[in-house]
Design a protein around this motif. Structure first.
Motif, PDB file in Angstrom:
ATOM      1  N   PHE A   4       0.939  -1.270  -0.021  1.00 38.38           N
ATOM      2  CA  PHE A   4      -0.057  -0.020  -0.055  1.00 38.38           C
ATOM      3  C   PHE A   4       0.960   1.127   0.012  1.00 38.38           C
ATOM      4  O   PHE A   4       2.021   1.461   0.837  1.00 38.38           O
TER       5      PHE A   4
ATOM      6  N   PRO B 297      -1.937   2.482  -3.111  1.00 34.36           N
ATOM      7  CA  PRO B 297      -2.183   2.207  -4.811  1.00 34.36           C
ATOM      8  C   PRO B 297      -1.535   3.305  -5.466  1.00 34.36           C
ATOM      9  O   PRO B 297      -1.523   4.620  -4.957  1.00 34.36           O
TER      10      PRO B 297
ATOM     11  N   ALA C 227     -16.324  -0.985   3.205  1.00 42.76           N
ATOM     12  CA  ALA C 227     -16.208  -2.416   2.716  1.00 42.76           C
ATOM     13  C   ALA C 227     -16.118  -3.535   3.520  1.00 42.76           C
ATOM     14  O   ALA C 227     -15.507  -4.759   3.354  1.00 42.76           O
TER      15      ALA C 227
ATOM     16  N   GLN D 177     -12.257   5.901  -2.042  1.00 44.18           N
ATOM     17  CA  GLN D 177     -12.056   4.553  -2.655  1.00 44.18           C
ATOM     18  C   GLN D 177     -10.959   3.846  -2.023  1.00 44.18           C
ATOM     19  O   GLN D 177     -10.796   2.840  -1.827  1.00 44.18           O
ATOM     20  N   ALA D 178      -9.802   4.529  -1.943  1.00 46.31           N
ATOM     21  CA  ALA D 178      -8.672   4.248  -1.297  1.00 46.31           C
ATOM     22  C   ALA D 178      -8.756   3.368   0.362  1.00 46.31           C
ATOM     23  O   ALA D 178      -8.079   2.445   0.495  1.00 46.31           O
TER      24      ALA D 178
ATOM     25  N   ARG E 262     -11.477   2.341   1.398  1.00 42.66           N
ATOM     26  CA  ARG E 262     -12.322   1.361   1.200  1.00 42.66           C
ATOM     27  C   ARG E 262     -11.479  -0.133   1.096  1.00 42.66           C
ATOM     28  O   ARG E 262     -11.889  -1.001   1.360  1.00 42.66           O
ATOM     29  N   THR E 263     -10.471   0.302   0.160  1.00 43.92           N
ATOM     30  CA  THR E 263      -9.514  -1.062  -0.054  1.00 43.92           C
ATOM     31  C   THR E 263      -8.951  -1.611   1.289  1.00 43.92           C
ATOM     32  O   THR E 263      -8.818  -2.808   1.407  1.00 43.92           O
TER      33      THR E 263
ATOM     34  N   ALA F  38     -11.588  -3.469   2.806  1.00 46.34           N
ATOM     35  CA  ALA F  38     -11.806  -4.614   2.424  1.00 46.34           C
ATOM     36  C   ALA F  38     -10.854  -5.836   2.742  1.00 46.34           C
ATOM     37  O   ALA F  38     -11.082  -6.857   3.199  1.00 46.34           O
ATOM     38  N   ARG F  39      -9.585  -5.308   3.061  1.00 45.38           N
ATOM     39  CA  ARG F  39      -8.582  -6.156   3.519  1.00 45.38           C
ATOM     40  C   ARG F  39      -8.687  -6.681   5.078  1.00 45.38           C
ATOM     41  O   ARG F  39      -8.307  -7.722   5.413  1.00 45.38           O
TER      42      ARG F  39
END
Length: 257
Positions: free
Chosen positions: A5, A7, A182, A243-244, A246-247, A250-251
């Motif tokens: 990390f 992105p 997420a 959006q970043a 939320r990644t 999710a992880r």
């Protein structure tokens, strides 16, 4: 550890501390927006459980407490609320007017002294909430680091009486649009369950302002994860920052299972 990390398309600065899982620029100090209210809530919770504050103490709202932005009190008619009411409004809907009234009642110096007692040296509240914030005011409401806020959240997830009270307030947070978006969970579940669980549960506090998105919280499932994700970006690119964030959620969800 989680995979690399951030992105490459990250639209600004995102600092992350998920103890044992992910760390990125965790000691960078950023503007916190309403995540700074956690310091106030921690001192109120410590006062309520330590006997220096009373939950049903009435606090009259003064004209200078009223503030636009997040919350409900600026649009409601009642001019007196209890300490407990104000804390719940601050945690659940990030009420700016409730925050100012509590901060006036408790005192800025006391809040920052309490934060230092909890181990926070770079994370502090600088001022009351102001809409608008003018040149003569401090540049932002609060500043801090992801590492310190993640460590604070680990304390909030612990067994102390003040921490249990505060975790219950955070469980009622109505903003699950950032990291928590997420993480599959019931956003209306404000119970405080123990680990392990056969589901995922979130308690958090977010901060939103122009060019700022911040989220700090506790996730429980088969195990527990505490996180602090703080983002500052060019105005207009906040959704890309979300959006970043939320990644990361999710992880965390994948790790907890």
């Amino acid at each position: 550890m989680l995979t690399a990390f951030p992105p490459p398309e990250l639209p600004g600065t995102l600092t992350v501390a998920v103890p044992g899982l992910l760390e990125h620029r965790a000691d960078d100090s950023l503007a916190l927006a309403s995540v700074g209210k956690l310091l106030l809530l921690a001192e109120v919770a410590r006062g309520l459980t330590g006997g220096t504050l009373e939950a049903d103490e009435p606090v009259a709202l003064l004209d200078e407490d009223y503030c636009a932005g997040s919350g409900l009190l600026a649009k409601l008619s009642a001019r007196q609320w209890t300490v407990s009411d104000l804390a719940r409004l601050t945690a659940a809907v990030s009420d700016n007017t409730a925050t100012n009234a509590l901060l006036r009642r408790v005192g800025l110096d006391r809040v920052n002294k309490g934060a230092a007692e909890l181990g926070l040296t770079q994370t502090r509240i600088l001022d009351f909430i102001r809409e608008p914030r003018l040149p003569e005011h401090p540049p932002t409401f609060a500043v801090g680091t992801a590492r310190e806020l993640a460590a604070l959240t680990q304390q909030i997830a612990g067994p102390a009486a003040w921490a249990r009270l505060m975790l219950g307030w955070m469980a009622a947070c109505t903003d699950r649009t950032m990291v928590a978006a997420a993480i599959p969970h019931d956003p209306e579940d404000d119970s405080v369950p123990k680990v392990p669980l056969d589901r995922l549960w979130v308690a958090n506090k977010t901060g939103t302002d122009i060019g700022m998105r911040c989220d700090v919280g506790v996730v429980r499932g088969r195990r527990e994860v505490c996180y602090a994700v703080l983002g500052n970006c060019t105005p207009g690119r906040e959704f890309e920052l979300l959006q970043a964030m939320r990644t990361i959620g999710a992880r965390i969800a994948a790790f907890i299972g």
